[in-house]
Design a protein around this motif. Structure first.
Motif, PDB file in Angstrom:
ATOM      1  N   UNK A 108       0.863  -1.190   0.000  1.00 27.44           N
ATOM      2  CA  UNK A 108       0.000   0.000   0.000  1.00 27.44           C
ATOM      3  C   UNK A 108       0.898   1.238   0.000  1.00 27.44           C
ATOM      4  N   UNK A 109       1.693   1.345  -1.043  1.00 29.01           N
ATOM      5  CA  UNK A 109       2.661   2.439  -1.146  1.00 29.01           C
ATOM      6  C   UNK A 109       2.091   3.666  -1.845  1.00 29.01           C
ATOM      7  N   UNK A 110       0.935   3.511  -2.469  1.00 28.48           N
ATOM      8  CA  UNK A 110       0.432   4.587  -3.311  1.00 28.48           C
ATOM      9  C   UNK A 110       1.149   4.599  -4.644  1.00 28.48           C
ATOM     10  N   UNK A 111       0.686   5.464  -5.531  1.00 32.12           N
ATOM     11  CA  UNK A 111       1.333   5.612  -6.829  1.00 32.12           C
ATOM     12  C   UNK A 111       2.493   6.577  -6.750  1.00 32.12           C
ATOM     13  N   UNK A 112       3.116   6.811  -7.880  1.00 28.75           N
ATOM     14  CA  UNK A 112       4.246   7.738  -7.958  1.00 28.75           C
ATOM     15  C   UNK A 112       3.890   8.885  -8.893  1.00 28.75           C
ATOM     16  N   UNK A 113       4.602   9.984  -8.739  1.00 29.48           N
ATOM     17  CA  UNK A 113       4.409  11.116  -9.624  1.00 29.48           C
ATOM     18  C   UNK A 113       4.846  10.797 -11.043  1.00 29.48           C
ATOM     19  N   UNK A 114       4.189  11.413 -12.003  1.00 30.82           N
ATOM     20  CA  UNK A 114       4.539  11.151 -13.399  1.00 30.82           C
ATOM     21  C   UNK A 114       4.659  12.438 -14.207  1.00 30.82           C
ATOM     22  N   UNK A 115       5.020  13.526 -13.524  1.00 30.72           N
ATOM     23  CA  UNK A 115       5.135  14.808 -14.213  1.00 30.72           C
ATOM     24  C   UNK A 115       6.207  14.778 -15.288  1.00 30.72           C
ATOM     25  N   UNK A 116       7.394  14.267 -14.942  1.00 30.90           N
ATOM     26  CA  UNK A 116       8.483  14.242 -15.919  1.00 30.90           C
ATOM     27  C   UNK A 116       8.126  13.384 -17.126  1.00 30.90           C
ATOM     28  N   UNK A 117       7.439  12.280 -16.878  1.00 30.90           N
ATOM     29  CA  UNK A 117       7.046  11.364 -17.951  1.00 30.90           C
ATOM     30  C   UNK A 117       6.037  12.007 -18.892  1.00 30.90           C
ATOM     31  N   UNK A 118       5.064  12.741 -18.338  1.00 29.60           N
ATOM     32  CA  UNK A 118       3.975  13.277 -19.149  1.00 29.60           C
ATOM     33  C   UNK A 118       4.228  14.687 -19.656  1.00 29.60           C
ATOM     34  N   UNK A 119       5.024  15.463 -18.910  1.00 31.97           N
ATOM     35  CA  UNK A 119       5.254  16.853 -19.296  1.00 31.97           C
ATOM     36  C   UNK A 119       6.630  17.088 -19.874  1.00 31.97           C
ATOM     37  N   UNK A 120       7.644  16.447 -19.290  1.00 32.70           N
ATOM     38  CA  UNK A 120       9.028  16.729 -19.628  1.00 32.70           C
ATOM     39  C   UNK A 120       9.746  17.282 -18.404  1.00 32.70           C
ATOM     40  N   UNK A 121      11.059  17.386 -18.477  1.00 29.02           N
ATOM     41  CA  UNK A 121      11.848  17.862 -17.344  1.00 29.02           C
ATOM     42  C   UNK A 121      11.853  19.385 -17.279  1.00 29.02           C
ATOM     43  N   UNK A 122      11.724  19.902 -16.073  1.00 29.10           N
ATOM     44  CA  UNK A 122      11.807  21.339 -15.840  1.00 29.10           C
ATOM     45  C   UNK A 122      12.000  21.558 -14.348  1.00 29.10           C
ATOM     46  N   UNK A 123      12.965  22.370 -13.946  1.00 30.27           N
ATOM     47  CA  UNK A 123      13.206  22.567 -12.511  1.00 30.27           C
ATOM     48  C   UNK A 123      12.061  23.270 -11.793  1.00 30.27           C
ATOM     49  N   UNK A 124      11.133  23.858 -12.535  1.00 25.57           N
ATOM     50  CA  UNK A 124      10.002  24.553 -11.897  1.00 25.57           C
ATOM     51  C   UNK A 124       8.881  23.598 -11.500  1.00 25.57           C
ATOM     52  N   UNK A 125       8.948  22.343 -11.934  1.00 26.42           N
ATOM     53  CA  UNK A 125       7.870  21.392 -11.673  1.00 26.42           C
ATOM     54  C   UNK A 125       7.979  20.830 -10.259  1.00 26.42           C
ATOM     55  N   UNK A 126       6.866  20.833  -9.534  1.00 28.24           N
ATOM     56  CA  UNK A 126       6.754  20.022  -8.327  1.00 28.24           C
ATOM     57  C   UNK A 126       5.511  19.146  -8.468  1.00 28.24           C
ATOM     58  N   UNK A 127       5.708  17.858  -8.238  1.00 27.17           N
ATOM     59  CA  UNK A 127       4.637  16.875  -8.358  1.00 27.17           C
ATOM     60  C   UNK A 127       3.954  16.731  -7.005  1.00 27.17           C
ATOM     61  N   UNK A 128       2.658  16.494  -7.019  1.00 26.91           N
ATOM     62  CA  UNK A 128       1.961  16.334  -5.747  1.00 26.91           C
ATOM     63  C   UNK A 128       2.223  14.968  -5.116  1.00 26.91           C
ATOM     64  N   UNK A 129       2.910  14.088  -5.812  1.00 27.22           N
ATOM     65  CA  UNK A 129       3.278  12.787  -5.246  1.00 27.22           C
ATOM     66  C   UNK A 129       4.792  12.667  -5.190  1.00 27.22           C
ATOM     67  N   UNK A 130       5.331  12.259  -4.034  1.00 23.55           N
ATOM     68  CA  UNK A 130       4.648  12.021  -2.760  1.00 23.55           C
ATOM     69  C   UNK A 130       4.257  13.335  -2.091  1.00 23.55           C
ATOM     70  N   UNK A 131       3.160  13.295  -1.330  1.00 25.39           N
ATOM     71  CA  UNK A 131       2.572  14.519  -0.801  1.00 25.39           C
ATOM     72  C   UNK A 131       3.494  15.212   0.200  1.00 25.39           C
ATOM     73  N   UNK A 132       4.284  14.441   0.970  1.00 24.24           N
ATOM     74  CA  UNK A 132       5.202  15.070   1.934  1.00 24.24           C
ATOM     75  C   UNK A 132       6.266  15.900   1.226  1.00 24.24           C
ATOM     76  N   UNK A 133       6.800  15.375   0.141  1.00 26.76           N
ATOM     77  CA  UNK A 133       7.801  16.122  -0.617  1.00 26.76           C
ATOM     78  C   UNK A 133       7.178  17.366  -1.243  1.00 26.76           C
ATOM     79  N   UNK A 134       5.937  17.234  -1.704  1.00 25.08           N
ATOM     80  CA  UNK A 134       5.242  18.384  -2.282  1.00 25.08           C
ATOM     81  C   UNK A 134       5.115  19.510  -1.257  1.00 25.08           C
TER      82      UNK A 134
END
Length: 369
Positions: A108-134
């Protein structure tokens, strides 16, 4: 058959495993020993995060004390990420190099963020997963003046409202809410969408229906550049971690663990999985925290049965509909229940009461008896 020396390994501290820990506190540990491996001493309830952004909650509001719950339930706690599983050898490996064996595993780990996969790399991106890191990363962007929120589901909607009313930013940021090609809240009723659309317009949040991408350091909505943007918040749904499929667990085409009606892996029935990391093969259940919460007691019963050497017999059946409450970030909330919709401060009070009741039950269990 599983004998009394069996070792149950809980991998991840998600909502369903909270119910398992609560079951073991109330009823006693099954005829087994148990270990919880999770990188965090606390689970952060995501439902309070938009309210924290808007200044309605403290940062600590919404934290559930996993370490105390584990101790109360007689469960060993290992603070680490699971990065590898061998379901045939019945072992897992942690990020810090520790190996743990098991007889029964529950994931029961939850899913992972997929911003880089779907959007591309950018230092301005923060993914809501994992929520603590967000939460940690968002605190370092208080100077952002223009924010793009990517993802038109309920999570993205609440974040767009919360960030528009951000209490801890230097100024009220301008928000571009990019829904994706499916549009705003595609799984909700037209009545809910109408209320949310009106509230977005009233708050001056720009809504862009279309997909976003990152190219050469610029963010594009469809084919048009939308710079300058100071911060990109990705609320794009759960992706699957790599390690279940790499370890040999049967997974679907997206990498989620394929499970039967009892949440057992279809390839390794001594491994169970629930929540955003899993996908049922007998029926469609969308990835949503509400389903993980309701599936938790079912998982607890099935683990207790398996620890006793018996076959699991309970299956989680979703309700015909669920109540969703979306905060507008300014003292109101919007309720969704099937085709019905409502908005007002009373809805916000209802959301606070439901959230607080859910959190309070675990706070009470975490206290020494």
């Amino acid at each position: 058959m599983v004998d009394c020396a069996a070792h149950i390994l809980l991998i991840g501290g998600g909502h369903a495993h909270l119910a398992v820990l609560a079951d073991w506190i109330r009823k006693g540990l099954p005829s087994a020993r148990a270990t919880l491996i999770t990188p965090y001493r606390h689970l952060r309830y995501s439902g309070t995060v938009p309210g924290w952004i808007a200044g309605q909650y403290d940062r600590e509001t919404g934290l559930v004390d996993l370490s105390s719950l584990a101790a109360r339930g007689g469960v060993d706690l290992v603070l680490d990420h699971c990065v590898r599983i061998d379901p045939d050898a019945r072992t897992i490996a942690g990020e810090q190099g520790r190996e743990l064996s098991f007889d029964i595993a529950s994931i029961d780990t939850g899913g992972v963020g997929q911003a880089a996969k779907l959007l591309g790399d950018d230092p301005r991106i923060i993914d809501i997963r994992p929520i603590d890191r967000f939460v940690d990363e968002l605190g370092r962007h208080s100077a952002a003046k223009r924010i793009a929120v990517i993802g038109g589901g309920a999570g993205g909607t609440e974040l767009a409202f919360g960030l528009r009313n951000a209490a801890r930013f230097d100024r009220q940021p301008d928000i571009a809410f990019v829904t994706g090609a499916a549009g705003l809240l595609p799984d909700f009723s037209s009545a809910v969408r109408s209320k949310v659309q009106a509230e977005l317009q009233q708050q001056g949040i720009e809504v862009i229906v279309g997909d976003a991408s990152i190219k050469a350091g610029q963010i594009y909505f469809e084919s048009a550049s939308y710079e300058p943007v100071d911060l990109i918040v990705a609320a794009l749904g759960s992706g699957a971690p790599d390690w279940p499929a790499q370890g040999g667990l049967a997974c679907d085409e997206s990498g989620f663990i394929a499970v039967d009606r009892f949440q057992r892996s279809i390839s390794h029935p001594h491994v169970l999985a629930v929540g955003d990391v899993a996908v049922r093969q007998d029926r469609r259940i969308v990835h949503s925290g509400v389903h993980a919460v309701f599936a938790g007691p079912v998982l607890a019963d099935n683990l207790r049965m398996m620890a006793a050497g018996l076959a699991p017999r309970r299956s989680y059946t979703p309700r015909w509909n669920n109540l969703y409450l979306m905060s507008t970030g300014r003292g109101e909330a919007i309720a969704s229940y099937g085709p019905l919709a409502a908005q007002g401060r009373w809805v916000s009070r209802l959301k606070h009461w439901i959230d607080n009741r859910w959190l309070s039950q675990y706070a009470a269990l975490a206290k020494p008896g």
